[in-house]
Every structure is written in structure tokens, then in C-alpha cells.
Design a protein around this motif. Structure first.
Motif, mmCIF file in Angstrom:
data_model
loop_
_atom_site.group_PDB
_atom_site.id
_atom_site.type_symbol
_atom_site.label_atom_id
_atom_site.label_comp_id
_atom_site.label_asym_id
_atom_site.label_seq_id
_atom_site.Cartn_x
_atom_site.Cartn_y
_atom_site.Cartn_z
ATOM 1 N N ALA A 33 24.440 48.630 79.803
ATOM 2 C CA ALA A 33 25.021 49.084 78.587
ATOM 3 C C ALA A 33 23.514 49.196 77.721
ATOM 4 N N VAL A 34 23.717 50.065 76.772
ATOM 5 C CA VAL A 34 22.654 50.244 75.608
ATOM 6 C C VAL A 34 22.730 49.077 74.330
ATOM 7 N N GLN A 35 21.672 48.463 74.118
ATOM 8 C CA GLN A 35 21.900 47.430 73.291
ATOM 9 C C GLN A 35 22.149 48.022 71.882
ATOM 10 N N GLY A 36 23.167 47.283 71.239
ATOM 11 C CA GLY A 36 23.609 47.565 70.049
ATOM 12 C C GLY A 36 24.846 48.821 70.027
ATOM 13 N N LEU A 193 18.081 48.574 77.632
ATOM 14 C CA LEU A 193 19.247 48.660 78.616
ATOM 15 C C LEU A 193 19.545 47.320 78.992
ATOM 16 N N ASP A 194 20.639 46.620 78.501
ATOM 17 C CA ASP A 194 21.259 45.154 79.056
ATOM 18 C C ASP A 194 21.736 45.395 80.305
ATOM 19 N N LEU A 195 21.537 44.956 81.278
ATOM 20 C CA LEU A 195 22.374 44.704 82.529
ATOM 21 C C LEU A 195 23.476 43.800 82.470
ATOM 22 N N ALA A 207 14.978 50.545 86.661
ATOM 23 C CA ALA A 207 13.671 51.065 86.061
ATOM 24 C C ALA A 207 13.113 52.312 86.983
ATOM 25 N N GLU A 208 13.159 51.929 88.494
ATOM 26 C CA GLU A 208 12.503 53.051 89.290
ATOM 27 C C GLU A 208 13.237 54.442 89.155
ATOM 28 N N ARG A 225 17.428 41.031 83.158
ATOM 29 C CA ARG A 225 18.806 41.670 82.426
ATOM 30 C C ARG A 225 18.100 42.784 81.596
ATOM 31 N N VAL A 226 16.887 42.820 81.259
ATOM 32 C CA VAL A 226 16.453 43.834 80.161
ATOM 33 C C VAL A 226 15.553 44.884 80.813
#
Length: 370
Positions: A33-36, A193-195, A207-208, A225-226
């Protein structure tokens, strides 16, 4: 004709068996999810009016009468001091709501209304304008409307029948957003992005996947996680960028072996990575039964004694014999399930057996008790 049909069906089945089974890949939006970018909890205190005599009893909930007096004073109505207000059609309630991400002023959101006092039912009531506040104390929405209560009930002559819950209701679109919550979507060069669950392998695959689609250096896994993502500068391009990367497929790695035990209900859930080493288990049941029989002691004639009622308790302890069962090693979930079923133990007994297996080193999994 039947022979030709059977031949075609057999050929089709053989062709389907020959096709490789492709594993379904997850999308980034399902694991991160996108942070914030999240919802915010809102809460408020208000009054529900228009009840058919099922409101709070003000003698036991004085705050209901105090709230009604304060509301009337705001409207220019003065209540003489010492007035005993019997407000059977009014109930004090707590109002809760979820403010979605990117909600703008003027949008409607759903609210939940729950009784605080001893109201018998909120059915048919109307919520008076109630400000909803966030954790910072600021007002973010105003709630008002007619309640929808999914229950029903009736009582007469000491009997009562009730279906579902009557002291809580819901108002779809019952609140109007008054203030927007700022997000970090258009701020800074990078976005985070937070897992949903910390996992180094998943962070690397996210990331890849982004780097393959958007070029090298677009994303970098910071920890388990980040994942930090370099974003375009224009706000419109950022929305399109996120729309592209959130649908990128990734292949999830095999999760760590875990067994979740619910000590209250006896539920046991294990994932496919759980393996079992060879071990021997002895299991027997211990039962204690207590039976009580009333005993009456009568006094003799003309003795002046009293009749005494007592109890005679009979306690029995029974232990079923348990045989030593050899449990073979299992590398698949089905093998582990078959081995545990062979014990013939109840879910409550399996809680202790699995903990003993873990202590003996025969269960290759992490035990989590909830």
C-alpha cells in the motif's frame, strides 16, 4: 458416432493434462500500500430523537437530559432549572465513520450509530446534526439522517421477542465531508510502498517488477517492508505511474512455515510450508466426572430436631489408555494432516500435541497463539 465422440473427449482431456498449470501471480496492489494513502477514523457524540418510547431512561442516564438541554439552549430555548425532563423518545449515541483516502468536502460517507445509554431500541429514530472529529480534534464531517436498524422486537406480559440488534444502526451516506486530509502523494521526489507483511523476498520482487517496467533505478527495496519508488514530478503523471505499477504481477515466494493456534476456540490453521519430522506420540484422555445426589436426614419422633437436606458427591477419575503412535515424516501439507488425523485427538488436544512436537523438534514451523 459414440466411438468418435469418446475419442474426441479423450483426446481433449489428454491435451488439457499435457498443458502446464500456470500459477496465479499476485499484483503489487494486493501485497503493498502507498504510505499515507489510508482511511481515518472519525467519532462523534449526538442524540437520536423520534423514538417510540424506547429511548434512554433519564434517571439512569443523566447525560442524555444534559445533552438535550444544551442542544435546546443553542436553539434559543431555555429550560427552567430543576426541570425533571422525562425524555423517553431521546437516546444518547456514539457515531463512528471511516473517512476514505482522498475524500473531498461535499462527499457523503456512511456512518454507524450505537446507543450509549439504556435505550431499548433505536428503530425509527433520527440522528440530529453531529460533528465527527478525527484524532487531532478537528471536525472532518457532519452527520445527520434517519437510522436503518436491521432488527425488530416486541414485548408484552413479561415475554420478549427480539430479532438481531436494536441498539445500533447505520445511515448510508449520512455524513458530509467538511475537511480533506492531506496526503503525501504529491510531495517529495520519492514515494514509499509499505508491504502488508514483512518479507525480504517479496520486497525484492516488488522492486524488480517496478524496475523492469519503469527502468533501472525506479524502485529500491529499503528493508523487508519498505520499497522506495522514484516518482515523476507532474501530479498527473504520478497518478498514471501508480496506476501502472500497482497492477504489475509478481510471483510470491513460499511463505515461512507457520501454525496458528486459537486457544479460545481450539481452531488450528497451518500453511502449505509446514513439514513434519518422524516422531512417536502417545495420547490418552483423562476425564473427571462428579455426580451429586440429594440426601434428606429426618429427625426421630418427638426429638425436637430439624430436617436437614444434604448432598452426597461421587467423584470418578477415568484415564483412557493411550498407545504410542509412530508418525512418519511428511513434507506436504496433506501428509501432515493425515498424520495428525491418525492420532484421533480433538482440536483442543492438538494444541498441546503440536506444542510438544515443536519442543521435540519434529514440527518444522513457527507456532503462533492468538
Amino acid at each position: 458416432m459414440n466411438a468418435i465422440l469418446k475419442f474426441l473427449l479423450g483426446a481433449a482431456g489428454a491435451a488439457l493434462l499435457a498443458l502446464p498449470l500456470s500459477a496465479q501471480a499476485l499484483r503489487i496492489k494486493e501485497v503493498a500500500a502507498v504510505q499515507g494513502v489510508r482511511s481515518n477514523q472519525l467519532i462523534g457524540y449526538g442524540l437520536v430523537v423520534g423514538l417510540d418510547g424506547t429511548g434512554d431512561q433519564t434517571t439512569q442516564t443523566p447525560f442524555t437530559a444534559q445533552s438535550a438541554v444544551a442542544m435546546l439552549q443553542q436553539m434559543g430555548v431555555t429550560v427552567p432549572p430543576g426541570t425533571n425532563m422525562q425524555l423517553k423518545n431521546v437516546a444518547a449515541v456514539m457515531v463512528t465513520a471511516q473517512l476514505p483516502a482522498f475524500a473531498q468536502p461535499g462527499q457523503a460517507i456512511d456512518i454507524n450509530v450505537s446507543s450509549m445509554g439504556n435505550a431499548k431500541s433505536l428503530r425509527g429514530g433520527t440522528l440530529i446534526a453531529t460533528p465527527l472529529k478525527g484524532a487531532d480534534g478537528q471536525i472532518y464531517a457532519m452527520a445527520q439522517g434517519n437510522l436503518i436498524v436491521g432488527g425488530a422486537g416486541a414485548s408484552a406480559g413479561g415475554s420478549k421477542v427480539q430479532i438481531n440488534h436494536l441498539s445500533a444502526g447505520r445511515i448510508p451516506g449520512g455524513a458530509t465531508v467538511e475537511r480533506a486530509v492531506a496526503t503525501a502523494l504529491n510531495q517529495g521526489e520519492f514515494l514509499q510502498l509499505d508491504l502488508n507483511a514483512a518479507d525480504f523476498s517479496t520486497a525484492r520482487q516488488v522492486a524488480e517488477a517496478i524496475n523492469r517496467a519503469k527502468g533501472a533505478g525506479a524502485a529500491e527495496a529499503m528493508d523487508g517492508r519498505v520499497v522506495r519508488v522514484r516518482m515523476p514530478q507532474a501530479p498527473g503523471e504520478r497518478v498514471a505511474f501508480l496506476a501502472d505499477i500497482e497492477n504489475l504481477p509478481i510471483d510470491m515466494a513460499t511463505p515461512s512455515a507457520k501454525v496458528v493456534l486459537n486457544a479460545r476456540t481450539g481452531s488450528i490453521v497451518m500453511n502449505q510450508a509446514v513439514t513434519l519430522g518422524a516422531c512417536a506420540v502417545a495420547h490418552g484422555n483423562l476425564s473427571v466426572s462428579i455426580s451429586s445426589t440429594p440426601v434428606v436426614s429426618q429427625p426421630g419422633p418427638l426429638s425436637g430436631g430439624q430436617t436437614v437436606v444434604g448432598e452426597k458427591a461421587d467423584i470418578q477419575v477415568k484415564q483412557d489408555p493411550g498407545s504410542l503412535i509412530n508418525m512418519p515424516a511428511g513434507t506436504k501439507l496433506t501428509d501432515v494432516v493425515k498424520a495428525l488425523n491418525s492420532l484421533g485427538a480433538t482440536p483442543q488436544d492438538l494444541l498441546a500435541i503440536l506444542q510438544a512436537m515443536k519442543a521435540a523438534g519434529a514440527l518444522q514451523a513457527e507456532l503462533e497463539v492468538i
